[in-house]
Scaffold this active site. Structure first.
Site, PDB file in Angstrom:
ATOM      1  N   ASP A 227       0.883  -1.159   0.000  1.00  0.00           N
ATOM      2  CA  ASP A 227       0.000   0.000   0.000  1.00  0.00           C
ATOM      3  C   ASP A 227       0.925   1.215   0.000  1.00  0.00           C
ATOM      4  O   ASP A 227       2.100   1.131   0.388  1.00  0.00           O
ATOM      5  CB  ASP A 227      -0.961   0.007   1.190  1.00  0.00           C
ATOM      6  CG  ASP A 227      -2.144   0.954   0.941  1.00  0.00           C
ATOM      7  OD1 ASP A 227      -2.050   1.790   0.013  1.00  0.00           O
ATOM      8  OD2 ASP A 227      -3.153   0.873   1.663  1.00  0.00           O
TER       9      ASP A 227
HETATM   10  C1  BGC Z   1      -4.876   3.464   0.006  1.00  0.00           C
HETATM   11  C2  BGC Z   1      -4.947   2.482  -1.150  1.00  0.00           C
HETATM   12  C3  BGC Z   1      -4.687   3.206  -2.435  1.00  0.00           C
HETATM   13  C4  BGC Z   1      -3.330   3.868  -2.354  1.00  0.00           C
HETATM   14  C5  BGC Z   1      -2.954   4.623  -3.595  1.00  0.00           C
HETATM   15  C6  BGC Z   1      -3.597   4.265  -0.002  1.00  0.00           C
HETATM   16  O1  BGC Z   1      -3.632   5.293   0.939  1.00  0.00           O
HETATM   17  O2  BGC Z   1      -4.983   2.762   1.218  1.00  0.00           O
HETATM   18  O3  BGC Z   1      -6.203   1.861  -1.184  1.00  0.00           O
HETATM   19  O4  BGC Z   1      -4.772   2.307  -3.504  1.00  0.00           O
HETATM   20  O5  BGC Z   1      -3.336   4.797  -1.279  1.00  0.00           O
HETATM   21  O6  BGC Z   1      -3.735   5.758  -3.742  1.00  0.00           O
END
Ligand code: BGC
Length: 750
Positions: A227
């Site tokens: 993530d």
């Molecule tokens: C979120 C993800 C997301 C990623 C990219 C993170 O803060 O938890 O779900 O895909 O950011 O934007």
């Protein structure tokens, strides 16, 4: 082109394991390795051309905002989920995106989780089937998916550092199966590890999770991506199987990987494995096709949204709106639609349908008149005057339709709610309108469950619209007028009180830990087992037609599989869709199990009077629990009930079936209890024989007359039993018996 990684230097290989920037991987042109783009996801493409962020703050290019997972979950329709995935995939191709981040298949453990709008359900089976369908649809377009957030990311509070403390049975039965199904059935290109720790270890460096479970148990062959910003210890991450760090670290963690290999801390073969998996992503398409079907996708978004709406209540057939009705359309959300959640999934929509406009468009053909009042303001100002104006309009109408719900400031990625209640000004409005309007319909727009208490009984109909994507306004109008017959069902329970939710005492945790104390009893598994009343159960949803469910027939296949068929008939006077919900109850398990669990479902479309037979296979997992002692799924022998439910609380039909199940032979140790020893299928009979042989006639008679004595010592570990009885069983015999406890062949006697 397949790259021969032996031609790459260690530095080049390490560089491939973290991003070039916020949304792309590094290219190595001299080795023919291109850069690829990964971007959000899940219900639309958030392609940023300018400043990048992962919180949905900066603009992205316009794309279609399809219904978020909260709506898709309520559709109970895998084909619908696949069509969302495919349409988002096509838009991804148009923008030259290689991997679209999603779907999110985390379980809705608490209704308060700020990101519940991005997840499908409180049930792992429903989440897994829909998630797998989304991935299948998306990957058929060539774009790779990234199923997220692996794992146990069930709250936003301290999501980047909290430890989700969950026992293994609960992980295997509740929090992992949706990922497992997606991985095994749909083979996503990537899995995104979550920010949080699981039992004290960050997901991004959790070898048990990313290697033992994901790759060894489930056979995942794709890449694990972090993530955004989830990496804590990069070297530990590579060792654990975390392949691609996003976004890039400016080279800092690449150097750590190189140093770790050079100093012998990290095996270069692990780096090579990760590189191979990242390189596989570059084989996916990455050139932009530039053919965004804006109108076609908007129409599709409307169709999918309408099939996700849940009709919760419809007293005296208040809905659909009949011809020549005087309508009062009230509430800020009728003109300022809330159709998506805040955060990384935030889409810049190509257009937005407004419910009031759609209602006016559809009204004139039926001779329906429409008056509008704002009713409340989203900032809470001037409410008394707005409510007064709304009651005037409502008083002149036959039906008042009140659009209420949660605003962006009430719920979002990044924080959890602390109440289920609607804002007080909206509750006041509903109550005031219901006082004066002959009939009142409430239309809800909300990403997480809201409480219906305090106003539920005063209104005639409730339409749960969740967040429906950019065409939600017209989809709601389609359902209100009956152009679409509602067919959504709740994918999560609506509790009476927040305190009734099983996670309540342990949510959102303290001192860096959140204890999943309710175990497997999540959502309806708890409410039905403990007999706690809910306002609406998991699976509930009304239609403008009616259905009957007959001729349940179950047929065992082998030792632990069951074929089920049931006939569904549309007994009403309009076409509609019905969901067959199949639950499995009971079973003589050595562990405490929920009274019933969803194990199969199917959505069928029927004309008035039409019947169809639905066949479903319950595989052995439908009857199994995770046995922590033997570390695998076990089907206990015994009787099970196969139930067709109108929802999780209402059984329509049921039949019992007895399964031979698995015979589990457990290894005996001195810590095993006396009961385990005597109950053991191999050792028990031998022990009885041996004991009987060593007893005098008088002792044998005494033992037979006092079975309670054995009961008293049943739970005593053998070691203690021996101490108390001064070695009632000789050590050599015990050792022989322990060896025999897992022996493939059994001697006739000792
Ligand atoms: C979120 C993800 C997301 C990623 C990219 C993170 O803060 O938890 O779900 O895909 O950011 O934007």
């Amino acid at each position: 082109m397949t790259v021969d990684i032996s031609t790459l230097t260690l530095e080049q290989k390490a560089s491939l394991l973290s991003g070039h920037d916020f949304w792309s991987t590094k290219a190595i042109p001299e080795a023919g390795i291109p850069s690829v783009v990964l971007t959000d996801g899940p219900h639309g493409v958030r392609r940023q051309a300018g400043d990048a962020d992962h919180l949905g703050i900066n603009e992205s290019l316009p794309s279609t905002c399809f219904p978020p997972a909260v709506a898709v979950g309520s559709s109970w329709d895998p084909e619908l989920a696949a069509r969302v995935g495919a349409a988002v995939g096509r838009e991804g191709r148009a923008f030259g995106v290689t991997v679209i981040l999603g779907p999110g298949v985390n379980i809705k453990r608490s209704p308060l989780c700020g990101r519940n709008f991005e997840y499908y359900s409180e049930d792992p089976y429903l989440s897994g089937v829909l998630g797998a369908a989304h991935v299948r649809g998306m990957q058929q377009t060539g774009v790779g998916a990234s199923v997220k957030h692996f794992a146990a990311n069930n709250q936003e509070h301290e999501r980047m550092r909290i430890s989700a403390d969950v026992d293994e049975r609960t992980l295997r039965e509740i929090y992992l199966p949706a990922f497992e199904r997606v991985v095994i059935e749909a083979k996503p290109a990537t899995v995104m590890c979550s920010y949080n720790k699981i039992n004290g270890i960050y997901a991004s460096q959790n070898g048990w999770l990313l290697t033992d479970v994901l790759r060894t148990d489930w056979g995942f062959a794709g890449a694990v991506v972090s993530d955004w910003g989830a990496v804590s210890d990069r070297v530990a991450g590579v060792a654990a199987g975390m392949d691609l760090e996003m976004p890039g670290s400016g080279g800092a963690t690449d150097r750590q990987i190189v140093d770790a290999v050079r100093s012998g801390v990290l095996d270069e073969a692990l780096v090579d494995d990760a590189v191979r998996r990242v390189l596989a992503l570059t084989e996916l398409p990455h050139d932009a096709t530039d053919d965004l079907d804006v109108d076609g996708h908007h129409a599709l978004a409307r169709e999918l949204a309408a099939d996700s709406i849940v009709l919760l209540k419809n007293d005296a057939d208040t809905l659909p709106v009949k011809a020549n009705t005087r309508l009062a359309v009230i509430g800020a959300f009728a003109t300022e639609p809330r159709f998506q959640g805040g955060g990384s999934s935030h889409i810049n929509p190509t257009k937005v349908d407004v419910a009031l406009d759609a209602i006016r468009d559809q009204a004139w053909t039926d001779g329906v008149t429409v008056e509008h009042a704002h009713g409340f303001s989203l900032d809470g100002f001037g409410d008394a005057a707005l409510i007064e104006a709304a009651t005037e309009v409502a008083g002149r109408a036959d039906i008042a339709i009140v659009f209420v719900g949660l605003s962006d400031s009430d719920e979002s990625e990044g924080f959890d709610r602390d109440t289920l209640a609607l804002p007080q000004n909206q509750i006041d409005l509903i109550q005031a309108v219901a006082e004066v309007a002959p009939r009142t319909v409430v239309v809800l727009s909300n990403g997480g469950v809201v409480s219906l208490e305090g106003w539920h009984d005063r209104v005639d109909a409730i339409v749960e619209g969740w967040l429906l994507g950019q065409a939600g306004g017209s989809a709601l109008s389609d359902v209100l007028f009956g152009h679409v017959n509602p067919s959504g069902h709740l994918a999560e329970s609506i509790p009476v009180r927040l305190e009734d939710n099983p996670s309540w005492l342990n949510f959102p945790g303290e001192h860096g830990h959140v204890r999943y104390g309710e175990g497997v009893f999540v959502g309806y598994r708890y409410y039905t087992t403990a007999g706690v009343p809910v306002r609406y159960p998991f699976g509930h949803g009304l239609s403008y037609t009616s259905f009957s469910t007959d001729d349940l027939c179950i047929q065992p296949v082998g030792d632990a599989e069951v074929e089920v068929s049931v006939t569904v008939t549309n007994t009403g006077d309009r076409a509609g869709k019905h969901v067959v919900q199949l639950y499995v109850a009971g079973g003589a398990a050595p562990v405490r199990r929920p009274v019933r669990e969803l194990r199969g479902f199917a959505k069928v479309s029927l004309q008035p009077g039409e019947s169809t037979t639905v066949s479903l296979l319950l595989d052995r997992r439908a009857f199994a629990h995770w046995d922590v002692e033997v570390g695998r799924w076990v089907v206990p022998a015994g009787e099970y009930l196969v139930q067709v439910g109108a929802d999780a609380s209402t059984v329509l039909r049921e039949q019992a079936i007895t399964l031979a199940g698995d015979s589990i032979v457990r290894e005996l140790t001195l810590s095993s209890t006396v009961g385990d020893w005597f109950g053991h299928p191999i050792v028990g009979p031998l022990l009885m024989q041996g004991m009987a042989a060593g007893m005098t006639e008088e002792q044998a008679q005494q033992a037979a007359e006092n079975p309670d004595q054995l009961k008293m010592v049943e739970s005593m570990p053998m070691q203690q039993f021996l101490a108390f009885t001064q070695g009632a069983i000789p050590t050599a015999t015990l050792e022989q018996l322990m060896r025999l406890s897992t022996a493939p062949t059994v001697p006739a006697s000792l």
